[in-house]
Structure formats: C-alpha cells, structure tokens
Design a protein around this motif. Structure first.
Motif, short mmCIF file in Angstrom:
data_model
loop_
_atom_site.label_atom_id
_atom_site.label_comp_id
_atom_site.label_asym_id
_atom_site.label_seq_id
_atom_site.Cartn_x
_atom_site.Cartn_y
_atom_site.Cartn_z
N THR A 93 -6.43 -0.82 -4.23
CA THR A 93 -7.14 -1.90 -3.56
C THR A 93 -7.30 -3.16 -4.42
N PRO A 94 -7.77 -3.05 -5.68
CA PRO A 94 -7.95 -4.27 -6.46
C PRO A 94 -6.64 -5.04 -6.61
N ARG A 95 -5.54 -4.30 -6.79
CA ARG A 95 -4.26 -4.94 -6.98
C ARG A 95 -3.81 -5.65 -5.70
N ILE A 96 -4.00 -5.00 -4.57
CA ILE A 96 -3.62 -5.62 -3.30
C ILE A 96 -4.42 -6.90 -3.09
N ALA A 119 -5.96 -8.82 -5.32
CA ALA A 119 -5.69 -9.89 -6.28
C ALA A 119 -4.29 -10.45 -6.13
N GLN A 120 -3.29 -9.58 -5.92
CA GLN A 120 -1.92 -10.07 -5.98
C GLN A 120 -1.33 -10.41 -4.63
N HIS A 121 -1.80 -9.75 -3.57
CA HIS A 121 -1.13 -9.96 -2.29
C HIS A 121 -1.97 -10.74 -1.30
N ARG A 176 0.84 -1.19 0.00
CA ARG A 176 0.00 0.00 0.00
C ARG A 176 0.89 1.25 0.00
N ALA A 194 0.10 0.70 -4.37
CA ALA A 194 -0.77 -0.26 -5.04
C ALA A 194 -2.23 0.03 -4.66
#
Lengths: 270, 290
Positions: B193-196, B198-200, B187, B191
């Motif tokens: 929210t959607p990326r966090i 999906a990826q993390h 964060r 990055a």
C-alpha cells in the motif's frame, strides 16, 4: 485575572466559585450544555449580566446590516454577471471581471477603510459609522456586498455561459424567440441552481466577514462583540456568539436546500 | 509536433510547451514577476530594509512622504517602507506555514480516506464537512480564542481552515486513480500500500495541488491581515500588513496613506497569486491542450 493584580487568595477563590470555575472541567462543560439547550448561555464574566441581554441586540444589529448587504449583493451581483455573460470579452465584461478580481483579492476591511475615507472624510456624503441614523448602514453594507457580490457575479457569469452553450438555447433562437426572452426564461432559470447554492454558502461566510467590517465601522453587532470578548477573555460571550453564528449558518444551508425545490421541479423531498 | 523516435514528448520539450502555454497570457507573466519580487523581498527582508522597522525616531512622527522616506513615517516615526518590507516576511511566513499545515494534514487525511474508503472515509469526510460549514473567520477566531493571540497560533488557526479543501481534493483524485488498471497491475505485482500510494497515485495529485496551493496562499495572506487587523494575530511591535492598516485607520483623516498603502500591497500580492493560480490551472488542464 478578573480580580486584578493585587487580589488576595480569598477574592480569587470567591470569584472562581461565583463563576463556577472551581468545578472540574467536565462538570463545567456538562452544566454549559444543559443550560444552553434551555436557552441559558450563562452570565458575562465582565458585566455580570446575562449573556442573552448582550447578544440579542448585537445579533439584531448584525442581521440588519447583513440583510442590507445580502440585498445589495443579489441586486448588483446577478445583473452584473448576466451582463457579462451576454457579451463575453467585451469592455463591459472586462470591467465586471476586473471588479470581481479586486473584490476577491482586496482585504475586505481595507475596502471599508478606503470607502470610509472617500465617502465620509473626503466627500462628506455619508457618516463614517453609527448605528442610529439610516445613512450609517450604507457604507458597511456596501463594503460587505462588494466582496460577496463579486463572488455572485462570477458564478452567475460562469453558469450563464455554460447554459447558453446548450442545444435548447439554439433551438429557441432558431424558433425566433427574442434575445431577452431567451436570457430570462430559458437561460437564467436553468443557471439559477449554482447561483442560489453560492449565495447560500456565501451568506454563512458573510457572517464571518461581518466581524471585520463591524470593527472598521464600529457597528454594535455580534462580530465586534465577539472580538472584544476574546480580547477580554469573556468566555461565556465567546461561546454563545460562536454558537449563534454556527446555528445561523446551519439554518441558512437548510433554507438553501429548500429553495432548490422551488427552482427545479425535479428536486423532490422524500 | 516535436517528438523523439518513440513518439513521446521528452521532458524538456513538455516543460517548454508548458511554459509557453502558461505565459501566453501577459497577465500571468506579470503576476509571476510580482510574485518573484515578493518572494525576493520577503526572503532578504532584514538585508534590504533601509532602516530599522521596529525602532522609530519620534522627531519623524507622521513625516510626510519624501525622498528619504518615500512612504512617510508612522505614529512612532518608523519608516513605512521598512515596515512594509518586514511585513512581507510575516505574510509569507504565515501563508506558507498555514498552507503547509493544510496541505500535509489535509492531504494525508484525503489520501487515507480515498484509498481505504469505508467507515474511515465516512467519519473523516463528515468531519471535514463540519469544518467547512463554519465561516472560516469564525473558525480561526474560535481557535485563537482558545489558544490566545500570537503569530504561532495565527498560523495554526489559519492552517486548520485549509485542511478540508486539501482533504476533499486529494480524496477525489485518489478515488478516480485507485481503480485504474495500472494501480491494479502494481498490486498484482505485489506492491504494498505505501508504495502504491507514493509511486502510483501521488504523481496524479501534483498538478491540482499546486493550483490549490497558489490560491490558498492568497487566502492565507488575507486571513493573516484580517486577524492581525483585529488584534488577534501577529502582536506588535512585529510589523504585519494587517496591523499597519489597523493603526493607519486611527489617523485616516490626516494621514490616509498610512492604511491605504499596506492594503494596496496586500491586494497586489493576492491579485498576483489569484491570476497566477488561474493561469496554472488553465495551462495544466489537459482538456485545453492544443
């Protein structure tokens, strides 16, 4: 639909008016709600009798055999789980755990059919159904108890094994307390909370399971009434039946919570 | 321990180790083979049925088991083997779609509730509690009574009962992962929210989701059989294991195998799913890592 295929428009309209189906949907719902809280579930579309007249005896019949099954489930499931936990991985444990696996994996209604075939048709020991003799309740209750007893046995075994690993059990052993006393006074009491929770939750799910078993054994209970009402599109009966079972589940959950207080002195209601 | 220069296990090595741990118990291996067979039969059902599962030959009505008809024929002279094979397809279809509904809807709700928290979380999770408080069969029946009995509605109704379990599971995983340092770091690096999510966060949910899905599939197959047994699920003439058991019950006195064999089939598939699910859970559990 009730009027039949060849009904005239007037017949249809008069049936709609009698059943209150000519009202707008939100008014129908409000009427339903206000009648329901006064204990009036309306009249059956089919028999034109009050829904309560249908449901009361059926609910009694369901309670009778669920009660019998509940007793069996506790009387068989808990000792089986304790025995399993006393000697993990022994042949006794394996038999209990295999039975548990089968109880969890077999379709419950099919277990009923197999029991019916063996004990009613092959051996002729018990009637295949029937509400009016006391033997009639045995097969449905045993069927229901097998599946839910399996769940109880499994949770009893797991929580006993967990409790038995605690230090105070070792202390009790070191003090020279007998094996039996350790099991029943030290371990079982502490293991009983998850067991009671599971039983409480399962009784709700059992009320769902009765639907299948009542169909197999032609037991005149709530479940069978519900299924035939759905197939006949008798909405008032379906509404009342679903509502009654849901309320019963809520009451059971409340009772389960209250039992905690007796079992565990740390639980206080504030 | 096999490690490469960096001291980390390579992907291939950890897959081998996982497989060895999973199949250490012969029961898990057996259930895996049973499930492979079930998937194969269900996938190729139309090509491997010895005869038409829908059209019977009345001359063969109640034919006893024989070389040509290993499990005999039913009340309409239809080959039981072909009907069992065709039924496997229905069971898998209902199971997969129902669990899929639970996974997608429940999973999304759980992730959203867990990540954003607050009032949204409270509202979503209390709704899930209400669904969970109902006996599942009653819930399915209530949905079917509104929508009418059919294959599609059975899948939908059974799917709804799985939503709360996935929502609870994924919410709890998200809650524990959300506050970890690497998520905070992502964060801080900007990055979104959607990326966090999906990826993390999503990768941490995979293991437990697979276990829940295996066991839910067994429950869904049992639910489909039960619903069809009551006449509220798959409608005749489509073959379903539950309907076959129901029809067989009418001839239990004389032809017991007509209902006993389909029930055994359901039981074997569900036992395999339960054992395999337990095996997966033990093999994926980091606490039991040797």
């Amino acid at each position: 639909m009730l009027a039949g295929e060849h009904a005239t428009a007037e017949t249809e309209a008069s049936i709609r008016a009698r059943l209150g189906l000519d009202q707008p949907a939100h008014l129908q719902y409000l009427t339903f709600l206000s009648n329901m809280v006064q204990g009036d579930f309306g009249t059956s579309y089919r028999s034109r009798q009050s829904v309560m007249d249908h449901i009361a005896p059926a609910f009694g019949a369901t309670l009778q055999f669920t009660g019998a099954a509940l007793m069996l489930m506790v009387v068989i499931g808990i000792p089986a789980g304790i025995l399993s936990a006393t000697r993990p991985n022994s042949w006794l444990d394996r038999i209990v755990m295999s039975t548990v696996l089968i109880g969890l994996s077999a379709p419950i209604f099919w277990v009923g059919i197999v029991l019916m075939y063996v004990f009613a048709f092959r051996l002729g020991w018990l009637p295949s159904g029937g509400f009016f003799t006391w033997q009639g309740i045995i097969l449905p209750a045993v069927t229901l108890a097998l599946q839910y007893g399996a769940i109880v046995a499994r949770i009893t075994r797991t929580s006993m094994l967990e409790v038995l690993g605690n230090d105070y059990i070792r202390t009790a052993r070191a003090k020279g307390i007998s094996q039996g006393a350790i099991f029943y006074t030290h371990a079982l009491r502490n293991a009983s909370l998850p067991i009671v929770t599971t039983i409480g939750l399962q009784v709700g799910s059992m009320l769902g399971g009765t639907i299948l078993i009542e169909t197999v054994f032609s037991w005149p209970g709530l479940g069978r009434m519900l299924v035939s009402a759905i197939l006949e599109r008798d909405a008032p009966i379906v509404q009342a039946g679903v509502m009654l079972i849901a309320v019963a589940v809520l009451v059971l959950n409340l009772l389960t919570d209250l039992v905690y207080g007796f079992l565990d002195p740390r639980v206080r209601f504030g | 321990m096999a490690t490469n220069e960096t001291g980390m296990r390579t992907r291939a090595e950890s897959i081998v180790r996982f497989r060895r741990r999973l199949f250490a118990n012969p029961l898990v291996l057996w259930s895996f083979l049973v499930l492979l067979g079930f998937l194969f039969i269900a996938a190729f059902a139309p090509y491997i049925t010895p005869s038409d599962p829908l059209r019977g030959n009345l001359a063969l009505r109640f034919a006893p088991p024989s070389w040509e008809l290993p499990l005999g024929a039913d009340h309409q002279g239809r080959d039981m083997v072909s009907r069992l094979i065709a039924g496997s397809r229905v069971a898998l279809l209902v199971g997969a779609v129902a669990v899929g509904i639970g996974l997608v809807v429940g999973g999304l709700l759980g992730i959203v509730a867990g990540y954003f928290g607050g009032l949204l979380d409270v509202v979503l999770m209390r709704t899930m509690d209400i669904i969970l408080a109902f006996p599942w069969l009653l819930l399915v029946i209530a949905v079917v009574s509104i929508l009418g009995p059919s294959l599609t509605n059975a899948m939908l109704a059974i799917g709804i009962t799985f939503i709360p379990q996935y929502a609870r599971l994924l919410r709890s995983v998200v809650l524990t992962t959300r506050e970890q340092d690497f998520v905070q770091a992502a964060r801080a690096l900007g990055a979104g929210t959607p990326r966090i999510l999906a990826q993390h966060i999503a990768p941490f949910t995979v293991a437990q989701t697979i276990v829940l899905t295996t066991i839910s599939l067994g429950k869904a197959i049992l639910a489909e059989a039960g619903l069809s047994f009551l006449g509220l699920g798959v409608q005749p003439p489509t073959p379903s294991w539950g309907t076959m058991i129901a029809v067989g019950q009418d001839y239990l006195m004389t032809q017991p195998y007509l209902s006993i064999v389909p029930g055994l089939t359901v039981m074997i598939v569900v036992i395999a799913l339960n054992l395999f699910g337990d095996g997966l859970r033990d093999a994926l559990d980091p606490k039991r890592s040797p």
